[in-house]
Design a protein around this motif. Structure first.
Motif, PDB file in Angstrom:
ATOM      1  N   UNK A 251       0.013   2.423  -0.272  1.00 19.40           N
ATOM      2  CA  UNK A 251      -0.516   1.646   0.880  1.00 19.40           C
ATOM      3  C   UNK A 251       1.218   1.041   1.772  1.00 19.40           C
ATOM      4  N   UNK A 252       2.436   1.121   0.237  1.00 20.66           N
ATOM      5  CA  UNK A 252       4.105   1.087   1.232  1.00 20.66           C
ATOM      6  C   UNK A 252       4.313   2.499   1.524  1.00 20.66           C
ATOM      7  N   UNK A 253       3.838   2.816   1.225  1.00 24.58           N
ATOM      8  CA  UNK A 253       3.978   5.018   2.158  1.00 24.58           C
ATOM      9  C   UNK A 253       3.315   4.759   4.139  1.00 24.58           C
ATOM     10  N   UNK A 254       2.425   3.849   4.563  1.00 25.62           N
ATOM     11  CA  UNK A 254       1.736   4.109   5.110  1.00 25.62           C
ATOM     12  C   UNK A 254       2.813   3.250   6.456  1.00 25.62           C
ATOM     13  N   UNK A 258       0.064   1.952  10.993  1.00 28.07           N
ATOM     14  CA  UNK A 258      -1.465   1.774  10.311  1.00 28.07           C
ATOM     15  C   UNK A 258      -2.092   0.313   9.624  1.00 28.07           C
ATOM     16  N   UNK A 259      -0.544   0.081   9.059  1.00 29.17           N
ATOM     17  CA  UNK A 259      -0.991  -1.277   8.279  1.00 29.17           C
ATOM     18  C   UNK A 259      -1.487  -2.809   9.114  1.00 29.17           C
ATOM     19  N   UNK A 279       2.712  -5.653  -6.475  1.00 35.77           N
ATOM     20  CA  UNK A 279       4.440  -5.753  -6.212  1.00 35.77           C
ATOM     21  C   UNK A 279       4.673  -6.928  -5.191  1.00 35.77           C
ATOM     22  N   UNK A 280       6.387  -7.309  -4.943  1.00 36.73           N
ATOM     23  CA  UNK A 280       6.968  -7.791  -4.730  1.00 36.73           C
ATOM     24  C   UNK A 280       6.972  -6.958  -3.150  1.00 36.73           C
ATOM     25  N   UNK A 281       7.620  -5.606  -3.397  1.00 30.40           N
ATOM     26  CA  UNK A 281       7.431  -4.298  -1.850  1.00 30.40           C
ATOM     27  C   UNK A 281       6.575  -4.652  -1.311  1.00 30.40           C
ATOM     28  N   UNK A 282       5.267  -4.861  -1.065  1.00 31.40           N
ATOM     29  CA  UNK A 282       3.810  -4.397  -1.084  1.00 31.40           C
ATOM     30  C   UNK A 282       3.837  -5.508  -0.349  1.00 31.40           C
ATOM     31  N   UNK A 283       3.711  -6.255  -0.963  1.00 31.19           N
ATOM     32  CA  UNK A 283       3.628  -7.971  -0.449  1.00 31.19           C
ATOM     33  C   UNK A 283       4.689  -8.410   1.092  1.00 31.19           C
ATOM     34  N   UNK A 284       5.611  -7.948   0.707  1.00 33.00           N
ATOM     35  CA  UNK A 284       6.765  -7.493   2.075  1.00 33.00           C
ATOM     36  C   UNK A 284       6.224  -6.832   2.816  1.00 33.00           C
ATOM     37  N   UNK A 285       5.486  -5.829   2.538  1.00 29.41           N
ATOM     38  CA  UNK A 285       5.116  -4.896   3.390  1.00 29.41           C
ATOM     39  C   UNK A 285       4.232  -5.275   4.547  1.00 29.41           C
TER      40      UNK A 285
END
Length: 343
Positions: A251-254, A258-259, A279-285
């Protein structure tokens, strides 16, 4: 108040999902008209709407009016109805409408379409389908698995031993087309009374993408075991399937738009549980694609949420991925996995 003033008056906001609104609309139509609408849907959509119908309670008159008004606004921009495809229709509609009405509705849906033997399997429980094909040749099993929707196929696979799952998945990945005569014969074997006419050209079926979609819907531990086994048999096949799989971390790449669209379809509770394992990166996304206030509330809820079982986190993530894939199939969002764009 004049008609013009009434039209200009903003409609009250609904705290209802699109599926809930569809359920209210169908319940408002009555059995006969609802059956006509449901004929244009496949088992997956009927299951989702049937579930929503069974959970409706204390619906306010104002909500019904807004739902009907929204529907009329939508219809003015559309030229027709067309919907896609799942399994628990009978239980869902019986719960929502009662046995007599539900059975009549189901009969009209099934008899209203050109249901083939293979299509009939889409309306059956996964365990029953597994029993039907258990003693068939592995190639027949692979054709059936490739033909069905990936989430149902994954559930059916769970009822087979590990070695059988491996054999079936390898065959699914290597499928390309199936001769119409073979499909017709399979239809006759599975359900003669529902057998349809064979198509005049070969049927595209199976392949790496289908295998990846089925793998996406398997239980996480089963998915990992099966992928390891596939790679032991053929490293290249395993890599090809893995490259097409879309997992929660992807989902990081969407893209942000789209998110944002995806978040509108996901309940807060499901999102909180799913993000507990991210992870933190996806949460921030996720945070950056919400309003400042909503992001702050979500952060607070995440911190306040106690320990969550891994199985609950995986279940919530799979629920979100199911919504994401449905939205991708309808063209609402674009998913990217394994370094490739996947529609």
């Amino acid at each position: 108040m004049s008609e013009a003033a009434a039209e200009d008056k903003p409609k009250p906001k609904l705290n209802l999902t699109l599926v809930d609104q569809a359920a209210i609309l169908l319940m408002s139509l009555g059995e006969g008209d609802a059956a006509e609408v449901l004929k244009h849907m496949g088992p997956k959509e009927v299951q989702r709407i049937g579930t929503a119908m069974s959970q409706l309670n204390n619906v306010e008159q104002q909500q019904v009016q807004v739902v009907l008004s929204n529907f009329l606004d939508e219809v003015r921009t559309l030229t027709g109805l067309g919907m896609g495809s799942d399994n628990y229709i009978r239980n869902m509609l019986v719960t929502a409408l009662g046995s007599d009405k539900a059975n009549g509705l189901i009969d009209r849906i099934l008899l209203g379409g050109n249901t083939t033997g293979l299509d009939t399997l889409k309306w059956m429980e996964a365990r029953s389908v597994a029993d039907v094909i258990r003693n068939e040749h592995p190639q027949i099993q692979a054709i059936v698995i490739a033909y069905l929707d990936s989430d149902q196929a994954a559930e059916i696979m769970s009822y087979f031993p590990e070695k059988v799952r491996l054999d079936i998945m390898m065959r699914v990945a290597s499928l390309d087309t199936v001769q119409p005569s073979a499909l017709q014969e399979l239809n006759d074997i599975l359900e003669k009374q529902f057998a349809g006419n064979a198509a005049s050209q070969t049927k595209s079926m199976g392949g790496y993408k289908v295998a990846a979609e089925i793998m996406n819907n398997l239980d996480s531990s089963m998915e990992a075991e099966l992928m390891d086994a596939i790679k032991e048999v053929d490293e290249d096949v395993g890599t090809q399937i893995q490259d097409l799989m879309f997992v929660f971390d992807n989902l990081k790449e969407v893209e942000d738009r789209g998110i944002q669209a995806l978040l509108r379809e996901v309940s807060s509770e499901v999102l909180i549980v799913a993000l507990k394992g991210a992870d933190e990166e996806l949460q921030e996304k996720v945070f950056k694609n919400m309003s400042k206030r909503a992001a702050e509330l979500l952060r607070d809820d995440l911190e306040a949420k106690g320990p969550v079982r891994v199985s609950e986190v995986e279940g919530a993530q799979k629920e979100i991925l199911t919504i994401a894939r449905r939205m991708a199939d309808s063209g609402e969002i674009m998913l990217g996995g394994g370094g490739e764009q996947m529609l």
